[in-house]
Scaffold this motif. Structure first.
Motif, short mmCIF file in Angstrom:
data_model
loop_
_atom_site.label_atom_id
_atom_site.label_comp_id
_atom_site.label_asym_id
_atom_site.label_seq_id
_atom_site.Cartn_x
_atom_site.Cartn_y
_atom_site.Cartn_z
N GLU A 107 -0.13 -3.32 -5.11
CA GLU A 107 -1.53 -3.69 -4.97
C GLU A 107 -2.44 -2.50 -4.77
O GLU A 107 -3.60 -2.50 -5.21
CB GLU A 107 -1.71 -4.68 -3.81
N SER A 108 -1.96 -1.43 -4.09
CA SER A 108 -2.82 -0.29 -3.80
C SER A 108 -2.00 0.98 -3.64
O SER A 108 -0.86 0.94 -3.15
CB SER A 108 -3.64 -0.56 -2.53
N PHE A 109 -2.58 2.10 -4.06
CA PHE A 109 -1.90 3.39 -4.03
C PHE A 109 -2.93 4.47 -3.73
O PHE A 109 -3.92 4.59 -4.44
CB PHE A 109 -1.21 3.64 -5.38
N VAL B 256 -0.69 -6.42 5.07
CA VAL B 256 -0.57 -5.07 4.51
C VAL B 256 0.81 -4.52 4.84
O VAL B 256 1.23 -4.48 5.99
CB VAL B 256 -1.66 -4.14 5.08
N GLU B 257 1.52 -4.06 3.80
CA GLU B 257 2.82 -3.41 3.96
C GLU B 257 2.69 -1.97 3.49
O GLU B 257 2.22 -1.71 2.38
CB GLU B 257 3.89 -4.12 3.12
N LEU B 258 3.07 -1.00 4.33
CA LEU B 258 2.91 0.42 4.01
C LEU B 258 4.21 0.99 3.44
O LEU B 258 5.30 0.74 3.95
CB LEU B 258 2.51 1.20 5.25
N TYR B 259 4.05 1.78 2.38
CA TYR B 259 5.20 2.43 1.73
C TYR B 259 4.84 3.90 1.47
O TYR B 259 4.53 4.30 0.35
CB TYR B 259 5.55 1.74 0.42
N PHE C 82 0.86 -1.18 0.00
CA PHE C 82 0.00 0.00 0.00
C PHE C 82 0.90 1.23 0.00
O PHE C 82 1.56 1.53 0.98
CB PHE C 82 -0.90 -0.04 1.24
N ALA C 83 0.91 1.96 -1.11
CA ALA C 83 1.86 3.05 -1.31
C ALA C 83 1.18 4.42 -1.23
O ALA C 83 -0.03 4.55 -1.43
CB ALA C 83 2.54 2.90 -2.67
N SER C 84 1.97 5.45 -0.95
CA SER C 84 1.53 6.83 -1.04
C SER C 84 2.74 7.71 -1.28
O SER C 84 3.89 7.28 -1.07
CB SER C 84 0.80 7.28 0.23
N GLN D 97 -3.75 5.03 5.62
CA GLN D 97 -3.01 3.78 5.43
C GLN D 97 -2.85 3.02 6.75
O GLN D 97 -3.06 1.81 6.81
CB GLN D 97 -1.62 4.07 4.85
N MET D 98 -2.47 3.75 7.80
CA MET D 98 -2.23 3.10 9.09
C MET D 98 -3.53 2.57 9.69
O MET D 98 -3.56 1.47 10.25
CB MET D 98 -1.54 4.09 10.04
N MET D 99 -4.62 3.34 9.57
CA MET D 99 -5.92 2.88 10.07
C MET D 99 -6.38 1.63 9.31
O MET D 99 -6.89 0.67 9.90
CB MET D 99 -6.96 3.99 9.91
N PHE D 100 -6.21 1.67 8.00
CA PHE D 100 -6.60 0.54 7.15
C PHE D 100 -5.80 -0.71 7.53
O PHE D 100 -6.36 -1.80 7.71
CB PHE D 100 -6.36 0.91 5.69
N LYS D 101 -4.49 -0.56 7.67
CA LYS D 101 -3.65 -1.70 8.02
C LYS D 101 -4.05 -2.28 9.37
O LYS D 101 -4.13 -3.51 9.54
CB LYS D 101 -2.17 -1.30 8.05
#
Length: 330
Positions: free
Chosen positions: A85-87, A61-64, A32-34, A45-49
């Motif tokens: 997978e997601s941005f 879920v891996e945050l980037y 999951f990128a931003s 992102q953090m709430m979703f993870k």
């Protein structure tokens, strides 16, 4: 038949009948990128993870954040090609994927913040928007208001006339490019990761960006003046790989999409507070807030409308979507 052959026959028989060995669910990885850091996108992102890790343990879920997976155009391509997978991004960066994403840059639709969020969180909108990008392996699973846009500059912008002659960083959408041209400025589209160096070297004089992003990236060190534009919101979308979603078990996919929607309201509420925190951080670090007057905001809306009317009229797909969303607001 000796003992070894009997044992092999038994094992093969169990495999054919589908029993005898435990079934282990395959873990699904979600990168999951931003492009941003410490703003409402990163918070989402953090709430979703956190929610996914508790409710869907088979999805990792891996945050980037902060463009760790490349500049914005490369991250959009990553979702399209399935390497990301997601941005989560400003919808303007998805306009080349599908012209319907440009709808979110039509300021006249979204000038009322309360009505905007009501529209974006409605079931009828979600059903419509889930098809945006469907021919390019992209499906939006969440769309919400990030914050008002702001104009950050090296000299104060007291009126719209002060923009004339300035080189202004804009998003890569004609709905920001054409208004800047109409105001006599030179629009310069560029990814977020290039903005601060451009300010420092003088390649640009001003930036259109969310105030929370500007504060997080310390733009006040190079351009200390900020004018928030409440009637010109920045809307973001969580663009997710359609192929990845469709390969999930049905129940997992449905729950993940529901989590994406459910996190929105919490993130939006956090974002409202973050706008004030950004303003406080801006002034605490020597920056100056110079809000546009109501008359200036009204004039800006008029310039945006007149300079972009042809963009809507000449694009049948976009004009149909604008008409549909205006209808939903009534």
């Amino acid at each position: 038949m000796n003992i070894r052959r009997k044992l092999l026959s038994c094992i093969l028989g169990c495999a054919v009948l589908g029993f005898g060995l435990p079934t282990v669910a395959q873990e699904q990885k979600l990168k999951f990128a931003s492009a941003t850091l410490n703003d409402v996108q990163h918070q989402y992102q953090m709430m979703f993870k956190d929610r996914v890790s508790k409710e869907l343990p088979d999805v990792a879920v891996e945050l980037y954040p902060a463009s760790q997976l490349g500049p914005i155009p490369r991250m959009v391509e990553g979702v399209m090609f399935g390497t990301i997978e997601s941005f989560i991004t400003a919808t303007a960066f998805l306009s080349q994927v599908d012209p319907r994403f440009q709808t979110f840059d039509v300021a006249s639709i979204f000038k009322d913040p309360a009505k905007t969020q009501q529209l974006l969180s409605s079931d009828v909108f979600r059903e419509r928007a889930k098809n945006y990008g469907n021919t390019r392996n992209i499906q939006p699973i969440s769309t919400f208001v990030h914050s008002p846009n702001s104009i950050i500059s090296k000299k104060p912008i007291k009126s719209l006339q002060d923009l004339a002659g300035l080189k202004v960083r804009v998003l890569g959408t004609p709905f920001q490019i054409e208004p800047m041209k109409a105001l006599g400025a030179t629009p310069v589209p560029m990814p977020l990761s290039e903005v601060m160096p451009a300010l420092q070297t003088g390649a640009i004089d001003a930036v259109i960006a969310a105030p929370t992003v500007a504060a997080a990236f310390r733009y006040y060190d190079a351009a200390p003046y900020m004018a928030m534009v409440d009637s010109w919101p920045l809307i973001v979308t969580v663009a997710t790989s359609s192929n990845w979603l469709n390969n999930l078990p049905d129940e997992t996919r449905e729950r993940l999409q529901n989590i994406a929607h459910e996190v929105e309201s919490e993130a939006v509420n956090w974002g409202l507070g973050d706008v004030q925190r950004a303003a406080d951080a801006w002034t605490a670090n020597g920056g100056s807030l110079t809000p546009l007057t109501p008359d200036a905001e009204e004039s800006l809306q008029a310039v945006i409308a007149s300079s972009t009317a042809g963009l809507i009229e000449n694009n049948t797909v976009l004009s149909a979507e604008v008409e549909a969303l205006n209808g939903l607001l009534k």
